[in-house]
Write a protein that holds these residues in place. Structure first.
Motif, PDB file in Angstrom:
ATOM      1  N   LEU A 182       4.741  -7.306  18.039  1.00  0.00           N
ATOM      2  CA  LEU A 182       3.910  -6.598  17.199  1.00  0.00           C
ATOM      3  C   LEU A 182       3.844  -5.412  17.320  1.00  0.00           C
ATOM      4  O   LEU A 182       3.664  -4.566  16.211  1.00  0.00           O
ATOM      5  N   CYS A 183       4.380  -4.716  18.386  1.00  0.00           N
ATOM      6  CA  CYS A 183       4.346  -3.296  18.595  1.00  0.00           C
ATOM      7  C   CYS A 183       5.819  -2.950  17.777  1.00  0.00           C
ATOM      8  O   CYS A 183       5.679  -1.718  17.026  1.00  0.00           O
ATOM      9  N   GLN A 184       6.632  -3.527  17.503  1.00  0.00           N
ATOM     10  CA  GLN A 184       8.004  -3.521  16.766  1.00  0.00           C
ATOM     11  C   GLN A 184       7.321  -3.443  15.174  1.00  0.00           C
ATOM     12  O   GLN A 184       8.051  -2.392  14.704  1.00  0.00           O
ATOM     13  N   VAL A 185       6.549  -4.218  14.980  1.00  0.00           N
ATOM     14  CA  VAL A 185       6.262  -4.424  13.572  1.00  0.00           C
ATOM     15  C   VAL A 185       5.302  -3.193  13.144  1.00  0.00           C
ATOM     16  O   VAL A 185       5.283  -2.707  12.044  1.00  0.00           O
ATOM     17  N   VAL A 186       4.563  -2.311  14.268  1.00  0.00           N
ATOM     18  CA  VAL A 186       3.729  -1.324  13.757  1.00  0.00           C
ATOM     19  C   VAL A 186       4.472  -0.125  14.080  1.00  0.00           C
ATOM     20  O   VAL A 186       3.853   0.879  14.286  1.00  0.00           O
ATOM     21  N   GLY A 187       5.658  -0.270  14.513  1.00  0.00           N
ATOM     22  CA  GLY A 187       6.693   0.993  14.676  1.00  0.00           C
ATOM     23  C   GLY A 187       6.428   1.782  15.947  1.00  0.00           C
ATOM     24  O   GLY A 187       6.899   2.832  16.010  1.00  0.00           O
ATOM     25  N   GLY A 188       6.181   0.815  16.996  1.00  0.00           N
ATOM     26  CA  GLY A 188       6.271   1.464  18.345  1.00  0.00           C
ATOM     27  C   GLY A 188       6.732   0.550  19.327  1.00  0.00           C
ATOM     28  O   GLY A 188       7.329  -0.547  19.124  1.00  0.00           O
ATOM     29  N   THR A 189       6.525   0.591  20.517  1.00  0.00           N
ATOM     30  CA  THR A 189       6.744  -0.182  21.587  1.00  0.00           C
ATOM     31  C   THR A 189       5.552  -0.604  22.540  1.00  0.00           C
ATOM     32  O   THR A 189       4.764   0.206  22.556  1.00  0.00           O
ATOM     33  N   PRO A 364      -2.063  -8.607   9.530  1.00  0.00           N
ATOM     34  CA  PRO A 364      -1.690  -8.746   8.175  1.00  0.00           C
ATOM     35  C   PRO A 364      -0.579  -8.317   8.062  1.00  0.00           C
ATOM     36  O   PRO A 364       0.157  -8.183   6.981  1.00  0.00           O
ATOM     37  N   PHE A 365       0.301  -7.839   9.051  1.00  0.00           N
ATOM     38  CA  PHE A 365       1.572  -7.165   8.934  1.00  0.00           C
ATOM     39  C   PHE A 365       2.590  -8.198   8.254  1.00  0.00           C
ATOM     40  O   PHE A 365       2.540  -9.387   8.897  1.00  0.00           O
ATOM     41  N   GLY A 366       3.775  -7.809   7.449  1.00  0.00           N
ATOM     42  CA  GLY A 366       4.582  -8.666   7.004  1.00  0.00           C
ATOM     43  C   GLY A 366       4.178  -9.073   5.511  1.00  0.00           C
ATOM     44  O   GLY A 366       3.451  -8.361   4.974  1.00  0.00           O
ATOM     45  N   ARG A 367       4.678 -10.139   5.042  1.00  0.00           N
ATOM     46  CA  ARG A 367       4.264 -10.821   3.833  1.00  0.00           C
ATOM     47  C   ARG A 367       3.532 -11.891   3.675  1.00  0.00           C
ATOM     48  O   ARG A 367       3.901 -12.962   4.360  1.00  0.00           O
ATOM     49  N   HIS A 368       2.388 -11.763   3.139  1.00  0.00           N
ATOM     50  CA  HIS A 368       1.436 -12.965   3.005  1.00  0.00           C
ATOM     51  C   HIS A 368       0.886 -13.006   1.712  1.00  0.00           C
ATOM     52  O   HIS A 368       0.642 -11.822   0.813  1.00  0.00           O
ATOM     53  N   GLN A 381      -9.387 -11.623 -11.717  1.00  0.00           N
ATOM     54  CA  GLN A 381     -10.205 -12.262 -10.633  1.00  0.00           C
ATOM     55  C   GLN A 381      -9.305 -13.393 -10.147  1.00  0.00           C
ATOM     56  O   GLN A 381      -9.340 -14.532 -10.855  1.00  0.00           O
ATOM     57  N   GLY A 382      -9.432 -13.570  -8.810  1.00  0.00           N
ATOM     58  CA  GLY A 382      -8.847 -14.734  -8.103  1.00  0.00           C
ATOM     59  C   GLY A 382      -7.429 -15.018  -8.125  1.00  0.00           C
ATOM     60  O   GLY A 382      -6.709 -15.927  -7.629  1.00  0.00           O
ATOM     61  N   MET A 383      -6.744 -14.061  -8.698  1.00  0.00           N
ATOM     62  CA  MET A 383      -5.303 -14.286  -8.741  1.00  0.00           C
ATOM     63  C   MET A 383      -4.688 -14.151  -7.395  1.00  0.00           C
ATOM     64  O   MET A 383      -4.797 -13.411  -6.520  1.00  0.00           O
ATOM     65  N   VAL A 384      -3.554 -14.997  -7.102  1.00  0.00           N
ATOM     66  CA  VAL A 384      -3.065 -15.106  -5.597  1.00  0.00           C
ATOM     67  C   VAL A 384      -1.659 -14.317  -5.683  1.00  0.00           C
ATOM     68  O   VAL A 384      -0.774 -14.815  -6.719  1.00  0.00           O
ATOM     69  N   VAL A 385      -1.128 -13.286  -5.173  1.00  0.00           N
ATOM     70  CA  VAL A 385      -0.069 -12.634  -5.103  1.00  0.00           C
ATOM     71  C   VAL A 385       0.435 -12.287  -3.682  1.00  0.00           C
ATOM     72  O   VAL A 385      -0.380 -12.151  -2.963  1.00  0.00           O
ATOM     73  N   ASN A 386       1.725 -12.084  -3.493  1.00  0.00           N
ATOM     74  CA  ASN A 386       2.367 -11.665  -2.191  1.00  0.00           C
ATOM     75  C   ASN A 386       2.385 -10.367  -2.300  1.00  0.00           C
ATOM     76  O   ASN A 386       2.879  -9.474  -2.789  1.00  0.00           O
ATOM     77  N   LEU A 387       1.779  -9.726  -1.033  1.00  0.00           N
ATOM     78  CA  LEU A 387       1.584  -8.262  -0.605  1.00  0.00           C
ATOM     79  C   LEU A 387       2.387  -8.248   0.593  1.00  0.00           C
ATOM     80  O   LEU A 387       2.301  -8.789   1.599  1.00  0.00           O
ATOM     81  N   THR A 388       3.212  -6.907   0.937  1.00  0.00           N
ATOM     82  CA  THR A 388       3.847  -6.587   2.110  1.00  0.00           C
ATOM     83  C   THR A 388       3.319  -5.517   2.837  1.00  0.00           C
ATOM     84  O   THR A 388       3.165  -4.447   2.165  1.00  0.00           O
ATOM     85  N   LEU A 389       3.048  -5.504   4.203  1.00  0.00           N
ATOM     86  CA  LEU A 389       2.554  -4.702   4.934  1.00  0.00           C
ATOM     87  C   LEU A 389       3.612  -4.167   6.056  1.00  0.00           C
ATOM     88  O   LEU A 389       3.675  -5.130   6.707  1.00  0.00           O
ATOM     89  N   SER A 390       4.280  -3.193   5.922  1.00  0.00           N
ATOM     90  CA  SER A 390       5.279  -3.090   7.008  1.00  0.00           C
ATOM     91  C   SER A 390       5.479  -1.420   7.137  1.00  0.00           C
ATOM     92  O   SER A 390       5.142  -0.722   6.465  1.00  0.00           O
ATOM     93  N   ALA A 400       9.589 -11.469   6.582  1.00  0.00           N
ATOM     94  CA  ALA A 400       8.231 -12.138   6.339  1.00  0.00           C
ATOM     95  C   ALA A 400       7.278 -11.849   7.335  1.00  0.00           C
ATOM     96  O   ALA A 400       5.993 -11.837   7.219  1.00  0.00           O
ATOM     97  N   ASP A 401       7.733 -11.582   8.775  1.00  0.00           N
ATOM     98  CA  ASP A 401       7.096 -11.351   9.937  1.00  0.00           C
ATOM     99  C   ASP A 401       6.826  -9.761  10.239  1.00  0.00           C
ATOM    100  O   ASP A 401       6.200  -9.587  10.899  1.00  0.00           O
TER     101      ASP A 401
END
Length: 783
Positions: A182-189, A364-368, A381-390, A400-401
């Motif tokens: 988790l810390c690696q995913v948010v850019g830290g340690t 929500p980090f990663g691709r979901h 309205q209601g459309m499902v799309v893949n968004l990435t947070l990283s 994906a993680d």
């Protein structure tokens, strides 16, 4: 910030802090720079302008970073106007727009009536200098608050202290490996406090969550990022492997778990804020705090981040909302936890998206998948799309993680993401809407047809059948072209990794070439074994943020497509056999581009090589060359191959035996003159064998209307042996005649006269005939 003196003169003076740079406008004249306003840290900006010279300069933290001069002179600013912080005025003190609002903190705003010298600028630049402006003073001026603006008081230490560490606390339970990820995913340690002050601050910030973080099972509640696994008692940072600079305070005098407990936690309860060692087991789960040297920028990518999206592209971890850290957008949207879902909420319009994690405590980090609420970026309205947070920036790919790998490792046939997502959906082609596989690509040069580069590699000639005047060629044919309508993604230097999938190949245009003089109706095809590869050209450009995955984009006007396939084709060739077996044949392979007329596209000869053995059973392969056939409706190209016959076999099996047969027949002149039968039998046998050779050789060659060299040779050989038999018969007849002496004398005289005549005329008579008559003459004469 803007200053207006009337509804018509609403942009007399304006200051913009934009993502693209710091800019100042004075009566319609712009002073621009590329200076980005720092995030989550304080900076001093100064703008100096001389009315008399129209020269301007921009300073950041006391250093001049940009300068210039307006092309026209300006007038002094008139008093009595309205100065607004946080908005651009479209009328005097009004007509504000929400998307033009400033989001941030401002302090110590001062305006002087003259350009400050370097010495004064150096005094103004430091944080908390206390110097006030002569025209507008932050301290003495009276400001009216409107809308969402508010005053916040802070200490000079808080404002002026440069940021050296960003700390984010996640009040959910994780195993140690999950906490590290988790810390690696948010850019830290994982944080290890470096002082008693920081340790106390950390406990104060997390003590309210201690029961939740411990699960009510003990005093341990917060992971700390240190271990002594390598050497007992020597604590090192888990991420860097370097020794921890500060240790303590421990529960008791020191760690007491020995070699069985090599990980570190913070305690609550009776040992609040103290440290303890613990076994590094994934069965333990506690909260975690992450540290980084600067606030990490977290990027939102996907279809919801189009050009006019109400969502931000960049976010920073911020204050808690509903018990969990939120993500604050740079401009006008937030991401936060609410009622069991993560939400992206625009602050400009009524648009949002939400994602429900598969279980409690996931971020929500990663691709979901996210569900859209409201109309944005062409989605409903209601459309499902893949968004990435990283935190993955330019040149990186988000697994994906949420972890980052080098973008060049994307689709390189090697697993680099733990979840293997870097080798999934490896499409190399970005096909625009409206693309047609029927319409050929436009030419790269509007004044000339589209070039289709032709590359041929002849691998082998399995059969070359002289009697049928055909040959079979195994060849690899490659066609290379550019399709400027396409963009290519994530191309590698190693072109073998740029192989298009069958689906991509089916959805793009490919050229079609007809094997003109091959037997059957043979065209280029994309059957089993075919390859369509992207050939990387110029440098890449970063992919647009609306793509759910990071890509390097290679424009189609710089990169090429190459289609290659292995073919086996039988060709006809007009063998000219007049010099057989010392002949050489030049055969051709004709190819016609039938995708469009020559005015639209043409075959361009690029390379022709032969990679097989040079010496075959019957032929030696010579040079291969290409030439364009002009004047056809469709572009046609010819490949010429030279076959040189290997004649050693014919010399050994035909020429030498015929010479020997002639010599044997001639040798009968030296047999016993009275043994006519033996002489005739040997000569006739030689004639029969020679005739058999002629028949056998003729049957293996095509029937031609002209004589071949071998035909002439065999015919002359037969004539010579026939003459030997004829002379043998004449000699025998002369010997057995009643008036043999006279006849013999007359025969010798006549033969001598003929021989003399031949000697005189030898320069104009065929030397072979001359030689034969001489041999016959001396043979008879000697006898």
């Amino acid at each position: 910030m803007s200053y207006a003196i009337s509804d018509k003169r609403d942009n007399e003076f304006r200051i913009d802090h934009r993502e693209g740079g710091y800019r100042v406008s004075l009566q319609g004249h712009w002073a621009t720079s590329t200076l980005a306003t720092p995030l989550r840290s304080w900076a001093t900006f100064c703008f100096a302008y001389s009315l008399s010279t129209s020269d301007w300069a921009i300073y950041l933290d006391g250093r001049q970073r940009a300068k210039g001069s307006f092309s026209e002179f300006t007038e002094p600013l008139e008093p009595g106007g309205t100065f607004i912080i946080g908005q651009e005025q479209d009328s005097l003190g009004g007509l504000f727009q929400r998307d033009q609002s400033f989001s941030g903190e401002i302090t110590d705003l001062n305006i002087w009536g003259s350009v400050l010298n370097q010495h004064t600028l150096a005094q103004v630049a430091p944080c908390g200098s206390g110097m006030v402006g002569s025209q507008l003073s932050w301290v003495a001026s009276s400001w009216v608050l409107e809308g969402e603006a508010e005053w916040v008081s802070g200490s000079l230490h808080e404002i002026c202290q440069p940021l050296t560490k960003a700390i984010n606390i996640f009040p959910d339970r994780f195993s140690l490996s999950q906490a590290i990820d988790l810390c690696q995913v948010v850019g830290g340690t994982v944080l290890v406090p470096s002082s008693d002050q920081e340790n106390s601050w950390l406990y104060e910030q997390t003590q309210n969550d201690s029961i939740k973080c411990s699960g009510g099972e003990g005093e341990s509640y917060l992971w700390l990022g240190a271990t002594d696994t390598i050497q007992e008692g020597q604590w090192t940072n888990i991420a860097t492997g370097r020794p921890v600079s500060w240790l303590g305070p421990w529960r008791g005098d020191r760690p007491n778990g020995g070699t069985e407990e090599n990980c570190l936690v913070m305690l609550t309860g009776q040992n609040s804020g103290r440290w303890s060692d613990i076994a590094c087991l994934d069965s333990y789960s506690f909260c975690v705090s992450c540290q980084s040297s600067q606030p990490a920028t977290i990027y939102l990518k996907g279809p919801a981040v189009c050009q006019y999206t109400p969502f931000d592209h960049k976010y920073l971890l911020g204050e808690r909302r509903d018990g969990r850290p939120s993500l604050q957008g740079f401009f006008h949207s937030d991401i936060y936890w609410h009622s069991g879902t993560w939400r992206i909420q625009s602050l400009k319009v009524n648009a949002s998206a939400w994602h429900r994690p598969v279980k409690e405590g996931l971020y929500p980090f990663g691709r979901h998948p996210w569900i859209i609420e409201g109309d944005l970026c062409g989605m409903t309205q209601g459309m499902v799309v893949n968004l990435t947070l990283s935190v993955c920036g330019q040149g990186q790919f988000t697994c994906a993680d949420g972890k980052c790998v080098n973008l060049n490792q994307r689709c390189d046939l090697r697993i680099d993401c733990a979840d293997q997502s870097d080798e999934v959906q490896c499409s190399l082609v970005d096909i625009p809407s409206g693309y047609s596989t029927v319409i050929p690509p436009p030419p790269t040069n509007t004044s000339s047809p589209l070039p289709i580069h032709f590359i041929i590699s002849v691998i082998a000639f399995p059969t070359i059948a002289t009697q049928y005047q055909t040959f079979t060629a195994t060849l690899s044919l490659s066609l290379r072209w550019q399709d400027t309508r396409l963009n290519f993604l994530n191309l590698k230097d190693d072109r073998t990794l740029n192989l298009l999938s069958p689906d991509d190949v089916f959805n793009i245009w490919t050229p079609r070439v007809f094997f003109t003089n091959a037997e059957g109706n043979l065209f280029t095809n994309l059957k089993q074994g075919a390859r369509v590869e992207c050939v990387r050209g110029g440098p890449s450009i970063p992919g647009a943020p609306y793509l759910p995955e990071e890509v390097n984009v290679f424009p189609g006007n710089e990169s090429s497509l190459e289609m290659s396939q292995l073919y086996s084709a039988t060709y006809s060739c007009d063998f000219y056999l007049a010099m057989f077996p010392f002949d050489s044949q030049v055969c051709q392979l004709r190819f016609t581009l039938v995708s469009a007329a020559a005015s639209y596209m043409v075959l361009v000869p690029e390379e022709a090589v032969y990679t097989g053995p040079t010496f075959l059973i019957e032929y030696q392969i010579g040079t291969i060359r290409m030439a364009v056939e002009e004047g056809n409706e469709f572009s046609t190209l010819e490949v010429y191959v030279k076959f040189s016959r290997r004649y050693t076999f014919y010399i050994v099996t035909l020429y030498i035996p015929t010479v020997l047969l002639i010599l044997i027949a001639y040798a009968t002149f030296f047999f016993n003159p009275d043994d006519f039968n033996s002489r005739v039998v040997v000569a006739v046998t030689s004639l029969l064998v020679l005739t058999s050779l002629l028949t056998q050789t003729s049957s293996s060659l095509p029937k031609t209307s002209y004589f071949k060299l071998i035909d002439v040779w065999l015919f002359v050989s037969i004539v010579v042996i026939f003459l030997v038999i004829l002379l043998q018969t004449l000699v025998n007849f002369t010997v057995q005649s009643p008036s043999g002496s006279y006849l013999r004398h007359s025969w010798f005289t006549s033969l001598l006269e003929v021989n003399m005549a031949l000697m005189v005329k030898s320069r104009v008579i065929i030397p072979v005939i001359y030689l034969i008559f001489n041999l016959i003459y001396w043979t008879v004469a000697l006898r």
